[in-house]
Write a protein that holds these residues in place. Structure first.
Motif, short mmCIF file in Angstrom:
data_model
loop_
_atom_site.label_atom_id
_atom_site.label_comp_id
_atom_site.label_asym_id
_atom_site.label_seq_id
_atom_site.Cartn_x
_atom_site.Cartn_y
_atom_site.Cartn_z
N ILE A 82 -6.10 -1.71 -2.38
CA ILE A 82 -6.46 -1.90 -0.52
C ILE A 82 -5.63 -3.10 -0.68
O ILE A 82 -4.90 -3.72 0.37
CB ILE A 82 -7.96 -1.55 -0.51
CG1 ILE A 82 -8.10 -0.14 -1.13
CG2 ILE A 82 -8.16 -1.81 1.14
CD1 ILE A 82 -8.82 0.47 -0.81
N LEU A 83 -6.43 -3.80 -0.99
CA LEU A 83 -6.31 -5.38 -0.76
C LEU A 83 -4.72 -6.05 -0.71
O LEU A 83 -3.81 -6.79 -0.50
CB LEU A 83 -6.73 -6.23 -1.91
CG LEU A 83 -7.92 -6.35 -1.84
CD1 LEU A 83 -8.94 -7.64 -2.23
CD2 LEU A 83 -8.68 -6.62 0.17
N ALA A 84 -4.13 -5.08 -2.14
CA ALA A 84 -2.37 -6.03 -2.47
C ALA A 84 -1.47 -5.37 -1.26
O ALA A 84 -0.25 -5.51 -0.68
CB ALA A 84 -1.75 -4.71 -3.50
N LEU A 85 -2.03 -4.24 -0.03
CA LEU A 85 -1.07 -3.54 0.47
C LEU A 85 -1.67 -4.26 2.37
O LEU A 85 -0.94 -4.19 3.20
CB LEU A 85 -1.64 -2.17 1.02
CG LEU A 85 -0.95 -1.62 -0.06
CD1 LEU A 85 -1.46 0.29 -0.01
CD2 LEU A 85 0.74 -1.60 0.06
N SER A 86 -2.98 -4.77 2.27
CA SER A 86 -3.53 -5.35 3.23
C SER A 86 -3.72 -6.66 3.62
O SER A 86 -4.22 -7.36 4.61
CB SER A 86 -4.98 -4.60 3.65
OG SER A 86 -6.05 -5.18 2.87
N TRP A 87 -2.95 -7.54 2.58
CA TRP A 87 -3.60 -8.61 3.17
C TRP A 87 -2.78 -9.87 4.16
O TRP A 87 -3.08 -10.38 4.64
CB TRP A 87 -3.30 -9.63 1.63
CG TRP A 87 -2.24 -9.74 0.82
CD1 TRP A 87 -1.01 -8.58 0.13
CD2 TRP A 87 -0.48 -10.26 1.64
NE1 TRP A 87 0.19 -9.25 0.12
CE2 TRP A 87 0.16 -9.85 0.51
CE3 TRP A 87 -0.75 -11.49 2.39
CZ2 TRP A 87 1.37 -11.36 0.73
CZ3 TRP A 87 0.35 -12.26 2.67
CH2 TRP A 87 1.51 -12.03 1.58
N PRO A 88 -1.52 -8.88 4.41
CA PRO A 88 -0.87 -9.40 5.41
C PRO A 88 -1.28 -9.45 6.50
O PRO A 88 -1.62 -9.62 7.70
CB PRO A 88 0.94 -8.87 5.04
CG PRO A 88 0.53 -8.77 3.61
CD PRO A 88 -0.74 -7.98 3.57
N LEU A 89 -2.40 -7.93 6.54
CA LEU A 89 -2.98 -7.53 7.95
C LEU A 89 -4.29 -7.83 8.03
O LEU A 89 -4.88 -8.62 8.97
CB LEU A 89 -3.80 -6.00 6.98
CG LEU A 89 -2.09 -4.86 7.16
CD1 LEU A 89 -2.84 -3.90 7.37
CD2 LEU A 89 -1.68 -5.06 8.04
N ALA A 90 -4.51 -9.48 6.95
CA ALA A 90 -6.28 -9.91 7.00
C ALA A 90 -5.34 -11.28 7.63
O ALA A 90 -5.67 -11.54 9.12
CB ALA A 90 -6.30 -10.45 5.57
#
Length: 500
Positions: A238-246
């Motif tokens: 999840i974090l690998a996909l969402s870190w740019p979203l953060a």
């Protein structure tokens, strides 16, 4: 307030490698519902949202009249900061979790539980930061109220549970939760207004309402995507996909929420009261694009299995509908701005009319942004939108200091209008590239021209507001049909009995 912790749809990144553990039965959730079934569910959801909108506006009217511009500005700033903290705490996990659940049936419960754990942990950190800042008095006379509202921030993590409902093509679930919260909040505000309670008691009742809504949401979710056991492996995915979203979440928080903070420090609580009164209409109007993208996300998440022609149809219909919803809403808000402000807030809020008209223009960009960011997020187009939102946020913040100092709430609204239009158009262009589709430029331009012409005509006539509103709606509707921005063929498609 129609929703205490609205979830902002954020971006993703195209071309990312297949997610580890993705199964071959990835596309299956869509087949369980026809286009007609999904359209009916969306229509029911829209009806519930409209009722919720009426409840929310009634609540705001009672609250604003009871607290007066200064008191309302103090309370609105606290809610703005709480919402910003919840938005940042999401870190893109909701959109990532929803997209993955739409593609993966077997591990849905584990994915959802892991996302809930991630968001809860970050929300706790955000709560501590808010409490420390409030203890230092960084928010002036709003600091005490902020410290109470911050208590509800960890509860905002439960809103990720709606990701399961979205992935399962159940848009009505989030509408039910929003309506329940709206009714509870209206009751709380009316009680405070009749008993003469203060702002601090109001803040504690807000926490109680969020707690009740969270409990109801957990119970409803058990029937859709039962929670499983969180997994460290899923945390990494999840974090690998969402870190740019953060990163994008932080940027969105800057250009979407912090204008109130800048305005508070430069112009005072009363000006924030006018700005928040106008902004409430923008928040409530978002039920339109929210309903539009609720079924769009799971469809787009599996769209790479479609042929190019069908993908282009999906993208074209989404952007054309988004443009009609955005411009149509803007036209009506401009036409009715003086009446709406006077009716809901009273004569003391007259200075909110001009900011509302500018925020109506911003709503066009907001709607396009919903469509663009939902498509990009569902397909994994993360980094380009992260770069876009960060760049815009920097410019926005500088412009807010300049505009707020000179024109107060009107300046803040003008900056928001420019920001949202840039974001909306840019994300739609990125979405077109992500879906290898063509942006329907002619139809979009025709809708924009129809809106400008309708508003221009309204400036030239001086009619009673019911006639003016009917004239605006009729002229814009005719222009949309004549330009074929939406057609009967589009209606036939969304009412088809074929499985999605």
């Amino acid at each position: 307030m129609s929703s205490p912790w609205p979830t902002t749809t954020e971006p993703g990144e195209r071309g990312a490698p297949p997610e580890p553990g993705a199964t071959g039965e990835a596309v299956g959730t869509a087949g369980s519902r026809s286009a007609r079934g999904l359209s009916m569910a969306t229509a029911v959801s829209l009806g519930l949202r409209l009722v919720g909108m009426a409840v929310g506006m009634a609540t705001t009217s009672v609250l604003a009249r009871y607290l007066n511009p200064d008191g309302y500005g103090v309370f609105a700033l606290a809610l703005t900061l709480g919402t910003a903290a919840a938005q940042v705490a999401d870190m893109g996990t909701t959109i990532t979790v929803s997209s993955r659940i739409a593609r993966e049936k077997v591990s849905a419960g584990r994915i959802l539980t892991t996302g809930l754990a991630i968001r809860t942990a970050v929300a706790l950190v955000a709560t501590v930061i808010l409490l420390v800042a409030a203890a230092q008095g960084l928010f002036g006379e709003s600091s005490a109220v902020v410290s109470v509202v911050a208590v509800a921030t960890p509860l905002s993590a439960a809103s990720i549970l709606t990701a399961g409902a979205t992935a399962r093509f159940r848009p009505e679930v989030s509408a039910i939760l929003a309506l329940v919260q709206g009714v509870l909040w209206l009751i709380a505000v009316v009680v405070i207004a009749r008993t003469g309670g203060d702002v601090m008691l109001l803040a504690w009742l807000f926490v109680a309402v969020v707690t009740l809504q969270t409990g109801i949401g957990v119970m409803i979710n058990r029937r859709l995507v039962p929670l499983g056991r969180p997994s460290w492996t899923e945390v990494g995915r999840i974090l690998a996909l969402s870190w740019p979203l953060a990163i994008s979440s932080l940027a969105v928080m800057v250009y979407y929420r912090l204008g109130s903070v800048v305005l508070f420090h430069l112009q005072g609580a009363a000006e924030v009261g006018y700005y928040s009164a106008a902004y409430k209409f923008l928040d409530v109007a978002q039920l339109g694009p929210a309903m539009l993208v609720a079924p769009l996300l799971p469809i787009v998440a599996t769209s790479m299995s479609m042929n190019g022609h069908r993908r282009n149809l999906v993208f074209s219909l989404a952007t054309r509908t988004g443009m009609v919803v955005g411009v149509g809403s803007a036209v009506m808000l401009v036409a009715l701005a003086p009446v709406l402000v006077a009716f809901l807030y009273g004569e003391d809020y007259g200075p909110a009319v001009r900011p509302l008209m500018l925020l109506a223009v911003a709503f066009v960009g907001v709607t396009l942004g919903y469509v663009g960011t939902t498509i990009c997020s569902a397909l994994g187009v993360v980094r380009p939108i992260a770069v876009l939102t960060v760049s815009v946020a920097v410019v926005n913040l500088a412009a807010q200091f300049w505009a707020c100092a000179r024109w107060g709430a009107t300046g803040a609204a003008a900056v928001v209008a420019g920001t949202e239009l840039i974001i909306g158009l840019s994300t739609c262009l990125l979405a077109a590239r992500a879906m290898t589709s063509r942006l329907p430029v002619r139809e979009v331009a025709c809708v924009a021209l129809a809106g400008v012409a309708t508003i221009g005509l309204l400036w030239l006539v001086d009619l009673p507001w019911p006639i003016e509103a009917a004239l605006a709606g009729g002229l814009f509707g005719v222009a949309v049909l004549v330009s074929r921005a939406l057609t009967m063929t589009d209606l036939t498609r969304v009412l088809s009995r074929k499985a999605l």
